[in-house]
Design a protein around this motif. Structure first.
Motif, PDB file in Angstrom:
ATOM      1  N   ARG A  84       0.835  -1.203   0.000  1.00  0.00           N
ATOM      2  CA  ARG A  84       0.000   0.000   0.000  1.00  0.00           C
ATOM      3  C   ARG A  84       0.870   1.252   0.000  1.00  0.00           C
ATOM      4  NH1 ARG A  84      -5.562   1.188   0.139  1.00  0.00           N
ATOM      5  NH2 ARG A  84      -5.573  -1.044  -0.249  1.00  0.00           N
ATOM      6  N   LEU A  85       1.979   1.176   0.709  1.00  0.00           N
ATOM      7  CA  LEU A  85       2.894   2.323   0.765  1.00  0.00           C
ATOM      8  C   LEU A  85       3.459   2.631  -0.629  1.00  0.00           C
ATOM      9  CD1 LEU A  85       3.922   4.207   2.909  1.00  0.00           C
ATOM     10  CD2 LEU A  85       5.757   2.587   3.419  1.00  0.00           C
ATOM     11  N   ILE A  86       3.783   1.594  -1.378  1.00  0.00           N
ATOM     12  CA  ILE A  86       4.255   1.820  -2.759  1.00  0.00           C
ATOM     13  C   ILE A  86       3.156   2.534  -3.547  1.00  0.00           C
ATOM     14  CG2 ILE A  86       4.984   0.730  -4.936  1.00  0.00           C
ATOM     15  CD1 ILE A  86       6.162  -1.568  -3.314  1.00  0.00           C
ATOM     16  N   ARG A  87       1.914   2.074  -3.370  1.00  0.00           N
ATOM     17  CA  ARG A  87       0.813   2.678  -4.115  1.00  0.00           C
ATOM     18  C   ARG A  87       0.624   4.151  -3.720  1.00  0.00           C
ATOM     19  NH1 ARG A  87      -5.466   0.850  -3.728  1.00  0.00           N
ATOM     20  NH2 ARG A  87      -4.680  -1.270  -3.946  1.00  0.00           N
ATOM     21  N   ALA A  89       3.647   6.127  -5.227  1.00  0.00           N
ATOM     22  CA  ALA A  89       3.582   6.198  -6.692  1.00  0.00           C
ATOM     23  C   ALA A  89       2.424   7.095  -7.139  1.00  0.00           C
ATOM     24  CB  ALA A  89       3.438   4.791  -7.273  1.00  0.00           C
ATOM     25  N   GLY A  90       1.279   6.947  -6.482  1.00  0.00           N
ATOM     26  CA  GLY A  90       0.106   7.757  -6.845  1.00  0.00           C
ATOM     27  C   GLY A  90       0.386   9.238  -6.641  1.00  0.00           C
ATOM     28  N   ASP A  91       1.042   9.576  -5.532  1.00  0.00           N
ATOM     29  CA  ASP A  91       1.365  10.972  -5.243  1.00  0.00           C
ATOM     30  C   ASP A  91       2.350  11.519  -6.275  1.00  0.00           C
ATOM     31  OD1 ASP A  91       1.284  13.138  -2.885  1.00  0.00           O
ATOM     32  OD2 ASP A  91       3.325  13.033  -3.708  1.00  0.00           O
ATOM     33  N   LEU A  92       3.337  10.696  -6.638  1.00  0.00           N
ATOM     34  CA  LEU A  92       4.350  11.143  -7.618  1.00  0.00           C
ATOM     35  C   LEU A  92       3.695  11.452  -8.969  1.00  0.00           C
ATOM     36  CD1 LEU A  92       7.615  11.297  -7.737  1.00  0.00           C
ATOM     37  CD2 LEU A  92       7.362   9.325  -9.239  1.00  0.00           C
ATOM     38  N   ILE A  93       2.779  10.599  -9.381  1.00  0.00           N
ATOM     39  CA  ILE A  93       2.108  10.805 -10.677  1.00  0.00           C
ATOM     40  C   ILE A  93       1.284  12.102 -10.632  1.00  0.00           C
ATOM     41  CG2 ILE A  93       0.279   9.911 -12.191  1.00  0.00           C
ATOM     42  CD1 ILE A  93       1.268   7.053 -11.311  1.00  0.00           C
TER      43      ILE A  93
END
Ligand code: MG
Length: 386
Positions: A253-256, A259-263
């Motif tokens: 979940r942390l990766i998600r 990654a979501g914030d970066l996008i």
């Protein structure tokens, strides 16, 4: 058969206007005919995967000294593969050049020596007064000079765009020396740097928990960890009683979350700066790929915590410091007498006029953990009583 030019056109029409396209490439150091059915950046990727330095990543430490610990923690090769898959997903989502991102990610840690960051510190100390040691510059020297597999040129003769991945934190002077223009790197290069952070921030938490170096209660002070666990338990209340599955779900979940914030933040910056071309990326005053203002302090909090509590944990430090000292002993052993170096390295001092310190540094930096151990035991270890 689809030919290269058709393939590149076909694949690259779908890219965002500010992505790197093959036709924009600033070329290779030695001009070559490109192959009939592989794109330029695919070719770079293939050359990297077939290199000796890439294979050695398997036996180089990420955080744990690999030979002293169990086999299921990350090493530099598995870390590299995780960075690559995260970076490819991000690139595809943002319309960036996935082939280039793959090549950049696979190459990003090639310059690391044995024993992780403590090995890098040991080499840097041994090279004080002799130009120091920096893994990015070392990666560039490996792909430009040390891989010898082609009759036509030294190194891998990668494109400018793939070599540009090693320019992080280089001075303007070093950039010029290695043939780089003084402009901002492509979005693809910027992206891989952040994919690296997403990979190590999250997998280091997992390795710390699985190895019981840290307990889950230690992480409760971290805002990002609390958010990840809360989201996981919200969907799967049954994981309250299954700590291993809860950790692993929270790490995913942390990766998600990252990654979501970066996008989202990258898209916001691209539109705020009205970026419409690669030239505008290269001339932009600010970095365009990045995390949002709300997330950044939480990520800093997590990284500070990992540094203090995991990288400097006595269990990790003990082995790291032991090998930091031994690597310096090994370095001194070769500097004392250049005849102790393997022939091809010694010849560089004689034929190319390279300084002995630099040649020893290149030799030791190229070692895997276990190769360095063997050489240390052979040359510097306690000799058995005859
Ligand atoms: Mg890395």
């Amino acid at each position: 058969m689809r030919e290269r030019a058709d393939l590149e056109r076909h694949l690259e029409t779908a890219l965002a206007p500010y992505a790197v396209r093959s036709a924009d490439s600033r070329g290779r150091r030695v001009a070559e005919d490109e192959p009939p059915y592989r794109g330029r950046f695919q070719r770079d990727r293939d050359r990297i995967v077939h290199s000796t330095a890439f294979r050695r990543l398997e036996y180089k430490t990420q955080v744990f000294v690999s030979v002293l610990e169990d086999d299921h923690y990350r090493n530099r090769l598995t870390h590299t593969l995780e960075v690559t898959q995260i970076a490819r997903t991000l690139a595809r989502t943002l319309g960036l050049n996935e082939d280039l991102v793959e090549a950049l990610a696979l190459a990003h840690d090639l310059g690391h020596g044995p024993f992780g960051h403590s090995g890098e510190d040991a080499l840097n100390e041994a090279m004080r007064g002799h130009g120091g040691f920096n893994h990015n510059l070392q990666g560039l020297r490996i792909v430009d000079l040390f891989e010898r597999r082609y009759a036509e040129f030294p190194g891998l003769n990668l494109t400018y765009e793939t070599r540009e991945g090693f320019t992080k934190n280089l001075s303007a002077e070093s950039r010029a020396k290695f043939g780089f223009l003084n402009d901002r790197p492509s979005l693809e290069v910027q992206l891989v740097g952040h994919a690296d952070e997403i990979a190590y921030d999250t997998h280091d938490i997992e390795d710390a928990l699985v190895s019981r170096t840290l307990e889950e209660s230690d992480l409760e002070s971290l805002a990002l960890w609390r958010q990840a666990v809360a989201e996981v338990l919200n969907e799967h209340a049954e994981l309250k009683s299954d700590h291993r599955l809860r950790w692993r779900s929270a790490v995913r979940r942390l990766i998600r979350i990252l990654a979501g914030d970066l996008i989202a933040e990258t898209e916001r910056r691209l539109s705020a700066q009205k970026i419409g071309t690669l030239a505008e990326v290269r001339s932009c005053a600010q970095e365009l790929v990045g995390f949002g203002a709300e997330l950044r302090p939480k990520k800093v909090e997590l990284e500070r915590f990992l540094r203090a509590r995991f990288y400097y944990h006595p269990r990790v430090r003990e082995h790291a410091e032991l090998w930091q000292g031994r690597l310096k002993q090994l370095f001194a052993y070769y500097v004392d007498d250049s005849a102790r170096l393997p022939d091809d390295h010694r010849r560089r001092v004689e034929a190319e006029g390279a300084t002995l310190h630099r040649v020893v540094c290149d030799y030791v930096a190229g070692m895997t953990d276990r190769y360095a151990e063997r050489r240390w035991s052979e040359h510097c270890g306690e000799q058995p009583v005859a």
